[in-house]
Design an enzyme around this catalytic site. Structure first.
Site, PDB file in Angstrom:
ATOM      1  N   PHE A 148       0.855  -1.189   0.000  1.00  0.00           N
ATOM      2  CA  PHE A 148       0.000   0.000   0.000  1.00  0.00           C
ATOM      3  C   PHE A 148       0.889   1.237   0.000  1.00  0.00           C
ATOM      4  O   PHE A 148       1.636   1.476   0.944  1.00  0.00           O
ATOM      5  CB  PHE A 148      -0.950   0.049   1.203  1.00  0.00           C
ATOM      6  CG  PHE A 148      -1.861   1.243   1.127  1.00  0.00           C
ATOM      7  CD1 PHE A 148      -3.019   1.210   0.368  1.00  0.00           C
ATOM      8  CD2 PHE A 148      -1.535   2.441   1.758  1.00  0.00           C
ATOM      9  CE1 PHE A 148      -3.842   2.329   0.244  1.00  0.00           C
ATOM     10  CE2 PHE A 148      -2.352   3.565   1.642  1.00  0.00           C
ATOM     11  CZ  PHE A 148      -3.507   3.499   0.883  1.00  0.00           C
ATOM     12  N   ASP A 233       9.458   3.098   2.059  1.00  0.00           N
ATOM     13  CA  ASP A 233       8.226   3.828   2.407  1.00  0.00           C
ATOM     14  C   ASP A 233       7.952   3.637   3.895  1.00  0.00           C
ATOM     15  O   ASP A 233       7.439   2.602   4.327  1.00  0.00           O
ATOM     16  CB  ASP A 233       7.051   3.328   1.557  1.00  0.00           C
ATOM     17  CG  ASP A 233       5.744   4.082   1.884  1.00  0.00           C
ATOM     18  OD1 ASP A 233       5.686   4.770   2.917  1.00  0.00           O
ATOM     19  OD2 ASP A 233       4.783   3.951   1.104  1.00  0.00           O
ATOM     20  N   LYS A 263       2.346  11.090   7.312  1.00  0.00           N
ATOM     21  CA  LYS A 263       1.576  10.800   8.520  1.00  0.00           C
ATOM     22  C   LYS A 263       2.102  11.514   9.773  1.00  0.00           C
ATOM     23  O   LYS A 263       1.865  12.702   9.913  1.00  0.00           O
ATOM     24  CB  LYS A 263       1.458   9.287   8.691  1.00  0.00           C
ATOM     25  CG  LYS A 263       0.605   8.706   7.537  1.00  0.00           C
ATOM     26  CD  LYS A 263       0.045   7.341   7.769  1.00  0.00           C
ATOM     27  CE  LYS A 263      -0.999   7.045   6.689  1.00  0.00           C
ATOM     28  NZ  LYS A 263      -0.747   5.837   5.923  1.00  0.00           N
TER      29      LYS A 263
END
Ligand SMILES: *Cc1c(COP(=O)(O)O)cnc(C)c1O
Length: 407
Positions: A148, A233, A263
Site C-alpha cells: 500500500f 516507504d 503521517k
C-alpha cells in the site's frame, strides 16, 4: 462502562448527513468524534474511547499535543502560506531538523503520503536515466504484492488489491511486482533497467505483515550490488511507530537511499510529507521539474518541526519499543480460540483472526462498544496502533477488554 451502539440521535443525524452529501468511498464504524485529547476521543453523546488506530499512525504524538498546537498557533499568527515562488522563514530550519533526524543530506517537502511516493518515483526514474544510464523510457521499479503506497492512479496501478484498481485504468507502466518477503524472487526480478525497489518495511495496510528476518538487509545489499535505489516507504512505520526511529533499523539498516515520510510528520494536525535522500538522488530535480503549491509552506514546516521535536524530547521511540513489547506480551497471554497469529513490532500490532471465527470487523464493533476504537485491515486482521504516548495502565485497560471480546 458499556457504550451501547445504536449511535445516539445526534451522531445518527450527522452520519446521515455524510451519507447523503458525501461520496461513499469509506465504510467507517458508527462513531462520530467531536473532541480528542492525547490517546482519548469523545463522540457527540459524550462517550469516551481510546484511539487504537491513531489515524493509521498519523497521531504518534497523540491528539492535539500541546507543544505542536502551540507551534501551529504561533505560526498562524505570523504567516501560513507564501507559495514556493518566494522563500519562507521556517522551511530551512525544518529541512535541517528533518535531515538531521533522518541522517540524510537533503529533503523535498510535499503534503500527503501519496505525493511523497509520487515524488520518490519521479526522482528514482530521473536518477535511473541521468545517473545510472538506463535508456530513456525503460526504467523499471520493483514493487511488492500486497503493497500500500497511496491512491493516485499511478500508485493503484501497481497495487495487487483488485478493488484499488478496478475501473481506474489504464495504468502507468514500468512497475514489476514480486511476492513480499521472498528474496530469491526479488533477485530474479532485477534487470539492467531496474532503477528502484519500492517497499514497506512492514506492510501495515496489507495486514501488519512483517517480512522474514534478513529480507530487508538482503534486498538492500542486492540493490547496492546492482545500483538500484532502495526506496523505503516509512509513511506508516516511521517516527517511532515500530519501536525504532525507522523500521528498517530492525534489519540493521541505518542509511536507506530514500526515506518516504508522511503521517506522523504532521503531528496529527496537518498533512506534511517528504522524501529524504542523498544529494545524488534528489539532485536530479532542477527548478521547474517538480513542485507543489502547499509543499514546504510555513505552517506545515512549523508543525512538522514541533512534531519531530516531540518524538525526540519525549523519547517516543524507546517508549514505543517498551510499550509495544508490553502490549504484545499481554495479547499473547490471552488464551483465545479465535486468534490465528499476533505479529508486529513496537506499537504496530496485528491480531490475525482465524477464518472460521469470521471476519475481524464484528470484533472491532464489540471493542468499540467497550470504548476502544480500532479498525480491521484485510478482513481478518485487527490492527492495534495507539499513540506512542500510551502507558502500561492504559494498555492493561485495553487488554482487559480485548480478552473479553476474544473469549
Ligand atoms: C498511508 C500510507 C500512504 C499514503 O499516504 P496518504 O497521506 O494517505 O496519501 C503511503 N504509504 C504507506 C505505507 C501508508 O501507510
Amino acid at each position: 462502562m458499556m457504550n451501547t451502539h445504536a449511535a445516539g440521535t445526534r451522531s445518527r443525524q450527522l452520519i446521515d448527513l455524510a451519507d447523503t452529501y458525501g461520496a461513499h468511498n469509506y465504510h467507517p464504524l458508527d462513531v462520530v468524534i467531536e473532541k480528542a485529547e492525547g490517546i482519548w476521543v469523545w463522540d457527540c453523546e459524550g462517550r469516551k474511547y481510546l484511539d487504537c488506530l491513531s489515524a493509521y499512525s498519523a497521531l504518534n504524538q497523540g491528539h492535539r499535543h500541546p507543544k505542536i498546537i502551540q507551534a501551529m498557533v504561533e505560526q498562524a499568527g505570523k504567516v501560513t502560506l507564501t507559495s514556493r515562488a518566494f522563500h519562507n522563514e521556517v522551511m530551512g530550519p525544518f529541512l535541517q531538523d528533518l535531515t538531521a533526524f533522518c541522517g540524510k543530506d537533503v529533503a523535498l517537502p510535499m503534503n500527503t503520503g501519496a505525493e511523497a511516493v509520487e515524488t520518490a518515483i519521479k526522482a528514482c526514474r530521473k536518477w535511473g536515466y541521468q545517473v545510472k544510464g538506463i535508456p530513456e523510457g525503460k526504467a523499471e521499479i520493483i514493487v511488492c504484492a500486497s503493497n500500500f503506497h497511496g491512491r493516485t492512479t499511478t500508485i493503484v496501478g501497481f497495487s495487487s488489491e483488485a478493488q484499488y484498481r478496478e475501473g481506474f485504468g489504464p495504468f502507468t507502466p514500468g512497475f514489476v511486482m514480486v511476492p513480499y518477503g521472498d528474496l530469491a524472487a526479488f533477485e530474479r526480478a532485477i534487470t539492467p533497467h531496474t532503477a528502484g525497489f519500492l517497499f514497506e518495511p512492514i506492510q501495515g495496510e496489507g495486514g501488519v505483515l512483517v517480512p522474514p528476518e534478513g529480507y530487508l538487509r538482503g534486498t538492500y545489499d542486492l540493490c547496492h550490488q546492482h545500483r538500484i535505489l532502495w526506496m523505503d516507504d516509512e509513511i506508516q512505520t516511521g517516527f517511532g511507530r515500530t519501536g525504532r526511529k525507522f523500521c528498517c533499523e530492525w534489519d540493521g539498516i541505518k542509511d536507506p537511499d530514500m526515506l518516504i515520510l508522511g503521517k506522523a510528520l504532521g503531528g496529527g494536525i496537518y498533512p506534511v510529507s517528504a522524501v529524504v535522500a542523498s544529494k545524488e538522488v534528489l539532485g536530479v530535480f532542477k527548478p521547474g521539474d517538480h513542485g507543489s503549491t502547499f509543499g514546504g509552506n510555513p505552517l506545515a514546516c512549523a508543525i512538522a518541526r514541533a512534531a519531530i521535536r516531540v518524538i525526540e524530547d519525549e523519547g517516543l521511540v524507546a517508549r514505543s519499543a517498551a510499550m509495544g513489547a508490553y502490549f504484545m506480551d499481554g495479547l499473547r497471554r490471552i488464551n483465545s480460540p479465535h486468534v490465528q497469529e499476533i505479529r508486529g513490532r513496537g506499537l504496530l500490532i496485528g491480531v490475525d483472526i482465524k477464518k472460521q471465527s469470521g471476519p475481524a470487523r464484528p470484533y472491532c464493533e464489540k471493542l468499540r462498544d467497550l470504548g476502544i476504537l480500532c479498525k480491521e485491515t484485510h478482513e481478518q486482521v485487527i490492527r492495534f496502533a495507539p499513540p506512542l504516548i500510551i502507558g502500561t495502565e492504559e494498555i492493561d485497560w485495553i487488554l482487559e477488554r480485548v480478552a473479553q471480546v476474544l473469549a
